[in-house]
Design a protein around this motif. Structure first.
Motif, mmCIF file in Angstrom:
data_model
loop_
_atom_site.group_PDB
_atom_site.id
_atom_site.type_symbol
_atom_site.label_atom_id
_atom_site.label_comp_id
_atom_site.label_asym_id
_atom_site.label_seq_id
_atom_site.Cartn_x
_atom_site.Cartn_y
_atom_site.Cartn_z
ATOM 1 N N UNK A 195 0.817 -1.221 0.000
ATOM 2 C CA UNK A 195 0.000 0.000 0.000
ATOM 3 C C UNK A 195 0.848 1.268 0.000
ATOM 4 N N UNK A 196 0.381 2.228 -0.785
ATOM 5 C CA UNK A 196 1.090 3.499 -0.896
ATOM 6 C C UNK A 196 2.155 3.520 -1.973
ATOM 7 N N UNK A 197 2.399 2.355 -2.623
ATOM 8 C CA UNK A 197 3.382 2.282 -3.698
ATOM 9 C C UNK A 197 2.715 1.800 -4.979
ATOM 10 N N UNK A 198 3.421 1.927 -6.067
ATOM 11 C CA UNK A 198 2.874 1.599 -7.380
ATOM 12 C C UNK A 198 3.665 0.487 -8.053
ATOM 13 N N UNK A 199 3.003 -0.169 -8.999
ATOM 14 C CA UNK A 199 3.676 -1.153 -9.844
ATOM 15 C C UNK A 199 4.370 -0.407 -10.982
ATOM 16 N N UNK A 200 5.404 0.298 -10.620
ATOM 17 C CA UNK A 200 6.118 1.149 -11.568
ATOM 18 C C UNK A 200 7.611 0.903 -11.428
ATOM 19 N N UNK A 201 8.375 1.397 -12.411
ATOM 20 C CA UNK A 201 9.825 1.209 -12.356
ATOM 21 C C UNK A 201 10.548 2.299 -13.133
ATOM 22 N N UNK A 202 11.791 2.497 -12.763
ATOM 23 C CA UNK A 202 12.761 3.238 -13.571
ATOM 24 C C UNK A 202 13.881 2.264 -13.912
ATOM 25 N N UNK A 203 14.511 2.470 -15.062
ATOM 26 C CA UNK A 203 15.720 1.730 -15.394
ATOM 27 C C UNK A 203 16.877 2.712 -15.391
ATOM 28 N N UNK A 204 17.889 2.409 -14.581
ATOM 29 C CA UNK A 204 19.087 3.237 -14.506
ATOM 30 C C UNK A 204 20.203 2.579 -15.293
#
Length: 447
Positions: A356-365
């Motif tokens: 909860x409070x987070x998303x199914x998202x990402x960044x690629x570095x």
């Protein structure tokens, strides 16, 4: 009336074709980039559509021929192809040279170039480089950077078409910004105000309901007043969206394969420009390491003693530290960071019910810089309307976009890769303006 007969179109000989033509007579056209006059004759370096070729001018008429030449003339050269006497990929990438029999001047410049294109490295301050971009881009190093960007676009397109994606072309003049906020450019559109597109996001999601898998390469616009080496206000975004996913990790897995395809293509078909630039392409591990934002904060904090735990995003120093850690500990120059806070990601991002409070998202570095943002999107109509309202948005303002949700979308997600950032990291270029053909930033609208 005139007509054009059907037939096979002509094309200039490529460098690879020339390399297989030793002993043959050829006629080439190109621009004179460099002239080196010697007592016995001289060398003329031609800039051609796919690189450079060295031409040798000798014999009793050599001095007269060279006397009539100047840099940036367009010429036609006829001569004999021979194996190159000097193996230098910067001037004869095919390891052949042309021994000149005849040079015909086709056109001449109206003025002397203010830039010495004969130097191996263009000795210009970045502001002068960008002011003189129509000329500075003729330098082999500048051209080579844009060729690498071309290779990335080509690899992106090739891979996705092989995987059943359909290429789409979305509007760049929109009623609202896809990601909200103030960083959008207003434009006068007849009797009302419209905006330049921040992203093709809405249209990609709509496209999932049409084709299931879609992609686009095109410009996006951000009205952010940044003047840093990592920001421009118009850049090229490599976007994709795919349906019938389980969660964001499906998109991440596809990107790993996509990156591998792009690197293979560059190694196979862009070797001369990579050698000219001294570029080192990364290996793509079968599984790119992935950490949550919370874990990323912890890793970076342990490395420099700072407390990042309350930050809703990664700051530039964290990106550098995390990439250094990934290379050293996990053997990967790429690292995913997932589960960014709900408040930090756009309203269309799917929340993670298990965190909860987070998303199914990402960044690629990659090599110290974020080059990709992606994640799972909301596909359920009621859920999307509820989240819009939670973000203070009026769903009525997004009626066209919400049609896709109302009338049915599969679970889907996607990503966007910043072409200029990715190219800059591949080539070790610190300022992304060098990987942009004609940069647009806070102060620059020309050339």
């Amino acid at each position: 009336m005139t007509t054009v007969p059907a037939g096979e179109a002509t094309h200039p000989l490529t460098g690879s074709e020339l390399s297989a033509m030793t002993g043959s007579h050829v006629t080439l056209h190109g621009m004179v980039m460099r002239i080196r006059r010697l007592s016995w004759g001289g060398f003329v370096i031609l800039r051609r559509h796919d690189g450079l070729v060295q031409c040798i001018v000798s014999g009793e008429n050599a001095q007269g021929t060279l006397r009539n030449l100047e840099e940036e003339q367009s010429v036609s050269v006829t001569g004999l192809v021979k194996e190159a006497s000097i193996k230098d990929p910067a001037i004869n990438p095919g390891n052949v040279e042309v021994h000149v029999e005849r040079i015909e001047v086709i056109s001449s410049p109206g003025g002397k170039s203010p830039v010495d294109l004969s130097k191996k490295v263009l000795e210009l301050h970045i502001d002068n480089n960008l002011d003189l971009r129509p000329l500075s881009l003729r330098h082999p190093v500048e051209r080579a950077r844009l060729k690498v960007a071309e290779g990335l676009c080509r690899g992106f397109r090739e891979y996705l078409q092989q995987k059943g994606f359909t290429e789409i072309h979305t509007p760049k003049i929109c009623l609202a910004g896809a990601e909200g906020g103030a960083d959008i450019f207003p434009v006068t559109y007849f009797d009302r105000t419209a905006f330049l597109a921040q992203s093709p996001q809405f249209y990609k999601q709509i496209g999932v309901g049409i084709y299931e898998r879609v992609f686009e390469t095109g410009p996006v616009f951000r009205a952010e007043p940044h003047q840093t080496s990592r920001h421009v206000n118009e850049y090229t975004s490599l976007d994709l969206e795919m349906g019938f996913i389980t969660d964001h990790t499906d998109v991440m897995k596809l990107e790993v394969e996509l990156l591998g395809h792009c690197m293979d293509l560059l190694r196979r078909e862009y070797r001369p420009v990579l050698e000219l630039l001294g570029a080192e392409l990364p290996g793509i591990p079968a599984e790119v390491p992935s950490v949550t934002l919370e874990e990323a904060h912890r890793i970076a904090g342990a490395m420099d003693g700072r407390d990042y735990s309350s930050e809703p995003d990664l700051d530039p120093e964290e990106e550098r530290l995390l990439c250094r850690h990934s290379s050293r500990e996990w053997g990967s120059e790429f690292v995913f960071v997932t589960h960014f806070p709900t408040k930090k990601r756009p309203f269309y991002t799917m929340d993670d019910p298990e965190a909860p409070g987070t998303t199914r998202s990402f960044d690629l570095l990659f090599r110290g810089l974020e080059i990709t943002t992606g994640g799972q999107r909301i596909h359920d109509y009621a859920m999307q309307v509820e989240k819009m309202r939670a973000f203070g948005l009026n769903p009525d303002d997004f009626a066209g976009y919400l049609q896709a949700h109302l009338y049915g979308l599969p679970p889907h997600g996607g990503l966007a890769i910043g072409l200029e950032r990715f190219t800059a990291r591949l080539l070790g270029v610190e300022n992304i303006r060098y990987t942009t053909m004609f940069p647009r930033d806070v102060k620059r609208l020309t050339p």
